[in-house]
Design a protein around this motif. Structure first.
Motif, mmCIF file in Angstrom:
data_model
loop_
_atom_site.group_PDB
_atom_site.id
_atom_site.type_symbol
_atom_site.label_atom_id
_atom_site.label_comp_id
_atom_site.label_asym_id
_atom_site.label_seq_id
_atom_site.Cartn_x
_atom_site.Cartn_y
_atom_site.Cartn_z
ATOM 1 N N PRO A 150 14.355 -12.225 6.205
ATOM 2 C CA PRO A 150 12.911 -12.530 6.158
ATOM 3 C C PRO A 150 12.082 -11.251 6.233
ATOM 4 O O PRO A 150 12.447 -10.314 6.942
ATOM 5 N N ARG A 151 10.996 -11.244 5.498
ATOM 6 C CA ARG A 151 10.127 -10.061 5.478
ATOM 7 C C ARG A 151 9.492 -9.844 6.846
ATOM 8 O O ARG A 151 9.033 -10.790 7.469
ATOM 9 N N LYS A 152 9.487 -8.611 7.282
ATOM 10 C CA LYS A 152 8.921 -8.331 8.608
ATOM 11 C C LYS A 152 7.429 -8.052 8.527
ATOM 12 O O LYS A 152 6.696 -8.251 9.485
ATOM 13 N N ALA A 153 6.979 -7.535 7.378
ATOM 14 C CA ALA A 153 5.554 -7.215 7.247
ATOM 15 C C ALA A 153 5.152 -7.384 5.791
ATOM 16 O O ALA A 153 6.000 -7.484 4.911
ATOM 17 N N SER A 154 3.867 -7.405 5.563
ATOM 18 C CA SER A 154 3.395 -7.525 4.186
ATOM 19 C C SER A 154 3.527 -6.165 3.506
ATOM 20 O O SER A 154 3.607 -5.131 4.156
ATOM 21 N N ILE A 155 3.554 -6.174 2.192
ATOM 22 C CA ILE A 155 3.735 -4.937 1.441
ATOM 23 C C ILE A 155 2.398 -4.248 1.147
ATOM 24 O O ILE A 155 2.345 -3.111 0.683
ATOM 25 N N LEU A 156 1.309 -4.918 1.507
ATOM 26 C CA LEU A 156 -0.017 -4.367 1.205
ATOM 27 C C LEU A 156 -0.238 -3.021 1.896
ATOM 28 O O LEU A 156 0.123 -2.852 3.061
ATOM 29 N N ASN A 157 -0.843 -2.110 1.154
ATOM 30 C CA ASN A 157 -1.241 -0.800 1.676
ATOM 31 C C ASN A 157 -0.084 0.100 2.088
ATOM 32 O O ASN A 157 -0.272 1.087 2.782
ATOM 33 N N MET A 158 1.119 -0.252 1.655
ATOM 34 C CA MET A 158 2.261 0.616 1.935
ATOM 35 C C MET A 158 2.316 1.719 0.862
ATOM 36 O O MET A 158 1.841 1.525 -0.245
ATOM 37 N N PRO A 159 2.935 2.867 1.196
ATOM 38 C CA PRO A 159 3.063 3.934 0.196
ATOM 39 C C PRO A 159 3.902 3.498 -1.004
ATOM 40 O O PRO A 159 4.611 2.484 -0.934
ATOM 41 N N ILE A 160 3.846 4.256 -2.070
ATOM 42 C CA ILE A 160 4.572 3.935 -3.295
ATOM 43 C C ILE A 160 6.071 3.818 -3.033
ATOM 44 O O ILE A 160 6.723 2.875 -3.484
ATOM 45 N N ILE A 161 6.617 4.761 -2.292
ATOM 46 C CA ILE A 161 8.065 4.774 -2.074
ATOM 47 C C ILE A 161 8.501 3.572 -1.236
ATOM 48 O O ILE A 161 9.553 2.985 -1.467
ATOM 49 N N THR A 162 7.676 3.201 -0.271
ATOM 50 C CA THR A 162 7.989 2.017 0.520
ATOM 51 C C THR A 162 7.977 0.781 -0.373
ATOM 52 O O THR A 162 8.823 -0.117 -0.249
ATOM 53 N N THR A 163 7.044 0.762 -1.310
ATOM 54 C CA THR A 163 6.964 -0.355 -2.254
ATOM 55 C C THR A 163 8.202 -0.390 -3.143
ATOM 56 O O THR A 163 8.767 -1.458 -3.406
ATOM 57 N N LEU A 164 8.635 0.789 -3.569
ATOM 58 C CA LEU A 164 9.845 0.873 -4.385
ATOM 59 C C LEU A 164 11.063 0.384 -3.589
ATOM 60 O O LEU A 164 11.895 -0.366 -4.105
ATOM 61 N N TYR A 165 11.141 0.795 -2.355
ATOM 62 C CA TYR A 165 12.250 0.369 -1.488
ATOM 63 C C TYR A 165 12.250 -1.152 -1.356
ATOM 64 O O TYR A 165 13.280 -1.809 -1.502
ATOM 65 N N TYR A 166 11.071 -1.681 -1.121
ATOM 66 C CA TYR A 166 10.887 -3.132 -1.004
ATOM 67 C C TYR A 166 11.378 -3.816 -2.271
ATOM 68 O O TYR A 166 12.103 -4.806 -2.234
ATOM 69 N N SER A 167 11.004 -3.249 -3.390
ATOM 70 C CA SER A 167 11.368 -3.869 -4.656
ATOM 71 C C SER A 167 12.874 -3.745 -4.904
ATOM 72 O O SER A 167 13.496 -4.652 -5.448
ATOM 73 N N CYS A 168 13.477 -2.634 -4.489
ATOM 74 C CA CYS A 168 14.929 -2.481 -4.615
ATOM 75 C C CYS A 168 15.652 -3.431 -3.659
ATOM 76 O O CYS A 168 16.812 -3.779 -3.870
ATOM 77 N N PHE A 169 14.982 -3.795 -2.601
ATOM 78 C CA PHE A 169 15.592 -4.678 -1.613
ATOM 79 C C PHE A 169 15.489 -6.141 -2.055
ATOM 80 O O PHE A 169 16.482 -6.859 -2.073
ATOM 81 N N TYR A 170 14.313 -6.561 -2.444
ATOM 82 C CA TYR A 170 14.087 -7.971 -2.760
ATOM 83 C C TYR A 170 14.107 -8.300 -4.249
ATOM 84 O O TYR A 170 14.280 -9.444 -4.630
ATOM 85 N N HIS A 171 13.861 -7.321 -5.098
ATOM 86 C CA HIS A 171 13.709 -7.632 -6.523
ATOM 87 C C HIS A 171 14.647 -6.830 -7.407
ATOM 88 O O HIS A 171 14.328 -6.543 -8.560
ATOM 89 N N TYR A 172 15.794 -6.442 -6.862
ATOM 90 C CA TYR A 172 16.734 -5.618 -7.621
ATOM 91 C C TYR A 172 17.240 -6.390 -8.824
ATOM 92 O O TYR A 172 17.526 -7.576 -8.736
ATOM 93 N N GLY A 173 17.349 -5.716 -9.934
ATOM 94 C CA GLY A 173 17.914 -6.359 -11.106
ATOM 95 C C GLY A 173 16.906 -7.128 -11.935
ATOM 96 O O GLY A 173 17.243 -7.648 -12.993
ATOM 97 N N GLU A 174 15.662 -7.244 -11.475
ATOM 98 C CA GLU A 174 14.654 -7.913 -12.303
ATOM 99 C C GLU A 174 14.384 -7.075 -13.542
ATOM 100 O O GLU A 174 14.540 -5.850 -13.524
ATOM 101 N N SER A 175 13.928 -7.744 -14.609
ATOM 102 C CA SER A 175 13.697 -7.003 -15.842
ATOM 103 C C SER A 175 12.427 -6.171 -15.720
ATOM 104 O O SER A 175 11.553 -6.468 -14.906
ATOM 105 N N GLU A 176 12.348 -5.141 -16.546
ATOM 106 C CA GLU A 176 11.251 -4.196 -16.442
ATOM 107 C C GLU A 176 9.898 -4.851 -16.662
ATOM 108 O O GLU A 176 8.862 -4.322 -16.264
ATOM 109 N N GLY A 177 9.916 -6.029 -17.292
ATOM 110 C CA GLY A 177 8.651 -6.695 -17.575
ATOM 111 C C GLY A 177 7.882 -7.174 -16.352
ATOM 112 O O GLY A 177 6.668 -7.321 -16.401
#
Lengths: 425, 705
Positions: A255-282
């Motif tokens: 479960p997500r511990k915090a919202s992704i709002l206002n996080m730095p770019i790299i934190t957002t990338l990490y989040y996306s690699c964690f929860y959205h890995y393998g999604e298409s580039e679209g």
């Protein structure tokens, strides 16, 4: 220096008349002294043009000699009165424009008749003063110059507060005023304006505010960053809205511990690699989209993805990050970051020995490889390294650290019994 | 032949070496000593007693150096070594080093004035205290004293609506507009509610007109009385005085606001009026000059005291003269404790990981703590050994109990046990702290970090350093550490190449938040993190011009261009002042040979080196190139002429007051203590606040509302 008692202060500040206080005698006396100094300083100024009298600096060399002026270029010393310290020339203060204020006023006690110099001194000492006399621009400027000349930030700000129109031409005073304005929350400078977004709590309004910043004349470099900031928040709002109600397996398991709002770019990338890995580039939430949008370097991407996939213990994903195929179709592991760093990250995410071992083996530098192997207890790598070094002694030492009859122990035993190896020791 | 050195008590200490040498060698030795003592400030040679040499403690390093470079005969060499050695002994055992003035007087003065001010508002009152004044207040008064003067309840200023039933409210605050606005709002809210109270604001250390203007603008001027509590200086220890004004740094150096200049001048004036006047003032920096001027003005107004001074020399230095030192990781014990646990107003809070219990303990860290006072200036690598030795001694002391009879036991309990228990407690605390620090440092790969710092200081393998910093940023480890390394890189390299600057900045913003754009603007303004712009045009120009003229001219042009660009000149300064020892040289941290030991032998703090040089030369003579590279602004002035001769022999001459404008680090204090020990003098540090890399950079962050 005793300060006037509070009740006197009130009286002075509310009264237009000159009155007696207990301090008065002292006041008169110091006025006299101030005047004396004022007069003296004027004389000193005039004196400077005449070089007839040889003055000697404290170091003993005649003032004006070459060695003296070389030494004192930045800190020319005016020899002061005998008992006190000399005045030193400080930063280029403004030249006194039209020093035409009358000497006679120096000796008068009336607050409205005081010179700029004396008014500023009174302000410095917390004595009663009046700024009403300084009506003309010329007078105001004299007052301001005097405040700047005595380096009293307190007085500078005070004078500046009432003289803001004349500030623009005078840098030091202007900066004081700007700082005052900042504290008052009225600044409109470019970056300061951008900074305002930090005060906006609502993300939608914050995004709109950032959008409004895009048209501001930032430097080319900063404009890109502000644009990124807007784009990032815009994406984050979209991702947040959909992930808040997402019911995919991964969100249930972690479960997500915090919202992704206002996080730095790299934190957002990490989040996306964690929860959205393998999604298409679209999709906005996919790692590849984020990577592309924000021009993230390969090195940075690999580091972040590695961290996220290792955290999830997806060793397969970790492997694929580094796998490259050559033209013959063989896979080989390559990394833009040193493999010792990779091992470090894997270890911090408690990777099993088998995984660690594979990556320790990939470390180029033999010293780093050995120390990594020792640190993470990759026995096979350690043993093979010592074998390759033909270091019998180290093998014996290492054997003692192992459990008797463990496979590693037996492996060392076999090696030591191997008569084919030419040990160096 | 007699070698003498003079100590404070004017008793001469002799070192007889005649028995070791032939008369011809004596001559050589004398000649040798004469040579190395030339330039020393004190007389060393008595013409009527040619066999006596007075050694100035300041010439010791010169002696050693000469000894090495000048091929003295081996006997002379060993004789010199023995003299020097005995001098060294004298320093380490210098029991009669000048005594320090009693600074507790300052606390008493401040307390008395506060009591006086509280009594100006008779009757029961609630007291609101600015958060950052609470610790300083704690050091000079306590709740009992406040209660004795009818303070009913104590509150922290939080800029929120208040709950107080008192009819009298007293506010003890720093002169900040925001706080005064908040008070005005309270008063106006009371007015609306028809509530009558008396309000008093006590500004400390002084009030600003801007604050009074706010009261006027908000229409509460007559409702609120104001006063000043001239609490300028808080003695943190025997040799550390603090103005406790951390905002001095940002206000003065970033905002260009001089509001605290007179405060610093007033602090000097206070010291002077209590402890006697100074005979010499040295300084460097724009702010230092202004503070000096402000102090001089104040001094001229006040009455002159002709009492014997307790210290005679003052050195004023701006923080921006040396940014490198506060940006380095601290490795002496006290500095390390400050970096990791943050010492606040001379006290530190050790958490459960240190106390190995479930609660935290607040400990005062000063010379009163017998364990701490022995390790505070030590390089961290020596601390473990020291602590374990101390533990063994303690065990032995406890063991004495065995086999004691009742009488002896009674005496033991009465005389020793309390002391032992106290030491036991302190010892276990510092052992716990050391352990915890070790753990933290191992976790963050401290070795690698230090290696990078040292490479930057040395100007060695800069590409590798950049790669390291880049990875540090990429991994999103400590935001402050990344910034610190970037700043160190920029200062030591005179700014970053344009492409490096842009790339590192972009990566930093990606990792830690784009709002740090503001932080970067601040750092650039202060010259802490810059892009080499002039450098680029320079190279282009150079190559173009280079085709037209000969090499010599190009060199001149390069010089001209580089003098145009505002540069930190660290590399050149470091070379000129020998701040960074040659790599590969062994440095025994247990027997430090110079101030570099505070940074593991890798770097002598620039600020302290300047102080050393100026004191040695008694001014800036011969340092023209150095001061030019530091943007000038140096000065050396002397007061009066009459009595300086008579004073020169007193203790005061050997006590030097160093004022850091914009903050000073514990590493610098340790370095100065070392220098004092070497040279037989004592340093008193006056600082606007204690700082370190985190505090310095945090003051420049602009990433939150």
């Amino acid at each position: 220096m005793t300060r006037a008692k509070p009740e006197d202060d009130e009286y002075w500040n509310s009264s237009k008349f000159k009155a007696f206080t207990f301090d008065d005698e002292d006041d008169e006396f110091s006025q006299l002294k101030e005047s004396k100094r004022a007069v003296n300083s004027i004389l000193v100024d005039e004196d400077e043009d005449e070089d007839d009298v040889e003055r000697v600096s404290w170091s003993g060399e005649p003032v004006g000699s070459i060695s003296w002026s070389v030494k004192e270029t930045a800190s020319s010393i005016r020899s002061g009165s005998e008992q006190s310290f000399p005045k030193i020339d400080t930063t280029p203060s403004l030249s006194k424009q039209g020093s035409g204020y009358s000497l006679s006023s120096l000796f008068k006690g009336n607050l409205h008749d005081l010179s700029p110099e004396e008014t500023v001194r009174r302000m410095q000492k917390g004595r009663p003063f009046s700024l009403e006399k300084f009506r003309s621009l010329q007078d105001k400027l004299l007052l301001l110059d005097e405040a700047v000349a005595v380096y009293d930030g307190n007085v500078i700000t005070a004078v500046s507060q009432i003289l803001f129109r004349e500030l623009m031409a005078r840098d030091v005073a202007l900066r004081h005023y700007v700082h005052y304005l900042k504290e008052m929350g009225e600044q409109k400078l470019l970056l300061m304006h951008y900074k305002e977004h930090l005060n906006i709590k609502d993300e939608g309004r914050r995004r709109d505010f950032l959008k409004s910043c895009l048209s501001l004349p930032f430097s080319q470099d900063d404009a890109t960053h502000v644009q990124d900031h807007y784009t990032l928040l815009e994406r984050q709002i979209i991702i947040e809205a959909s992930d808040k109600k997402a019911d995919a397996e991964i969100f249930k398991k972690f479960p997500r511990k915090a919202s992704i709002l206002n996080m730095p770019i790299i934190t957002t990338l990490y989040y996306s690699c964690f929860y959205h890995y393998g999604e298409s580039e679209g999709t906005f939430s996919s790692p590849s989209n984020i990577r592309k949008t924000f021009r993230i370097s390969e090195k940075q991407y690999i580091l972040t993805a590695l961290g996220a996939r290792a955290k999830l213990k997806s060793w397969f994903d970790v492997d694929s990050l580094f796998n490259t195929k050559n033209w013959l179709g063989y896979t080989k592991k390559k990394s833009p970051i040193g493999f010792h760093r990779v091992v470090d990250i894997l270890h911090k995410n408690s990777a099993p020995v088998q995984v660690l071992q594979e990556y320790v083996n990939l470390i180029d530098d033999p010293d780093l490889k050995l120390s990594g192997a020792l640190k993470y207890k990759c026995h096979d790598v350690v043993i093979n390294t010592y074998r390759d070094l033909k270091d019998r002694q180290q093998l014996i030492v290492y054997r003692e650290k192992l459990e008797r009859d463990s496979p590693e122990y037996r492996k060392i035993q076999e090696l030591l019994n191997n008569v084919q190896i030419r040990w160096k020791n | 032949m007699l070698i003498s050195y003079q100590k404070k008590n004017k008793k001469k200490h002799h070192h007889l070496i005649s028995s070791q040498l032939h008369s011809s060698l004596q001559k050589e030795l004398l000649q040798f000593l004469l040579e190395c003592c030339v330039g020393a400030a004190e007389p060393f040679y008595h013409p009527r007693r040619p066999h006596e040499v007075f050694l100035n403690p300041f010439c010791r390093p010169a002696c050693q150096h000469r000894c090495k470079t000048r091929s003295a005969s081996s006997q002379v060499y060993s004789a010199v070594q023995s003299v020097v050695g005995s001098l060294h002994m004298a320093h380490t055992e210098w029991k009669d080093a000048p005594g320090l003035p009693d600074f507790s007087l300052l606390k008493r003065l401040a307390r008395d004035q506060l009591i006086f001010l509280l009594e100006q508002l008779p009757g029961k009152k609630d007291l609101f205290i600015d958060a950052d004044l609470m610790s300083p207040l704690d050091r000079i008064a306590n709740v009992t004293i406040l209660k004795q003067h009818e303070v009913d309840k104590l509150y922290k200023v939080e800029l929120k609506p208040i709950v107080s039933s008192s009819d009298q409210l007293c506010f003890l605050i720093r002169p900040r507009i925001q706080t005064v606005k908040w008070i005005s709002d309270l008063v106006n809210a009371d007015k609306v509610a028809g509530r009558f109270r008396r309000y008093k604001i006590i500004f400390t250390p002084q009030k600003f007109y801007a604050c009074e203007t706010v009261l006027e603008e908000q229409g509460v001027y007559g409702d609120v009385t104001t006063d000043e509590w001239n609490f300028y200086i808080l003695p943190l220890d025997d040799d550390i005085l603090s103005l406790e004004l951390p905002e001095f740094f940002r206000d003065n150096f970033l905002e260009g606001d001089q509001r605290w200049v007179t405060t610093a001048g007033s602090a000097l004036r206070l010291l002077q009026s209590v402890y006697g006047s100074f005979s010499k003032v040295y300084g460097i920096g724009r702010c230092a000059k202004m503070v000096y001027e402000s102090w001089r003005e104040l001094m001229e107004d006040g009455e002159q005291r002709t009492r014997q001074p307790e210290f005679a020399k003052v050195f004023l230095v701006d923080r921006d003269v040396d940014f490198v030192t506060p940006l380095c990781s601290q490795v002496v014990y006290e500095g390390l404790v400050d970096d990791l646990f943050r010492i606040k107003c001379g006290s530190v809070e050790f958490g459960p990981d240190v106390t190995s219990s479930d609660k935290s303990i607040k400990v005062m860290l000063n010379s009163q703590d017998k364990v701490f006072s022995e390790i505070r200036n030590e390089h961290f690598s020596n601390v473990f050994g020291f602590l374990s030795q101390k533990a063994k001694n303690l065990q032995t002391a406890y063991d004495k109990r065995r086999g004691m009879d009742i009488q002896q036991m009674k005496a033991f309990v009465a005389d020793e046990l309390k002391g032992l228990k106290q030491e036991h407690r302190l010892l276990s605390l510092h052992i716990g702290a050391s352990e915890s620090m070790m753990k933290k440092k191992t976790k963050q790969d401290f070795q690698e970090l230090l290696k990078t710092e040292h490479s930057l200081l040395e100007g060695f393998e800069i590409r590798e350093c950049i790669t390291y910093i880049e990875e540090h940023i990429n991994r999103q480890v400590s935001m402050i550490d990344s910034l610190r390394l970037l700043c160190l890189l920029s200062i030591t390299e005179n700014g970053l190449l344009s492409k490096d600057y842009r790339s590192l900045k972009a990566q930093y913003l990606q990792s830690y938040g784009i709002e740090h754009l503001l932080t970067f603007a601040n750092l650039r303004q202060l010259g802490l993190l810059e892009e080499q712009q002039a450098g680029e045009t320079l190279t282009v120009m150079e190559s173009k011009v280079g085709k037209l003229v000969n090499d010599k001219t190009v060199g001149k042009l390069t010089d001209a261009f580089s003098s145009l660009a505002k540069k930190s000149n660290f590399r050149a300064l470091s070379k000129r002042l020998a701040l960074v020892p040659k790599s590969g040289e062994e440095y025994d941290l247990r027997v430090p040979r110079d101030m570099a030991y505070v940074f593991s032998g890798a770097y002598i703090p620039l600020s302290c080196k300047l102080i050393e040089q100026v004191l040695e030369r008694d001014g800036w003579t011969g340092m023209e190139e150095v001061t030019r590279m530091l943007n000038g602004q140096e000065f050396a002035v002397t007061g009066g002429s009459s009595s300086s001769e008579a004073r020169s022999k007193t203790d005061a001459q050997r006590i030097v007051l160093v004022m850091f404008l914009g903050g000073c680090t514990f590493s610098e204090i340790s370095a100065l203590r070392f220098l004092g020990k070497e040279r037989g003098c004592r340093f008193i540090v006056v600082t606007t606040a204690i700082t370190n890399s985190s505090r310095l950079l945090e003051a420049l962050l602009d990433n939150s509302a």
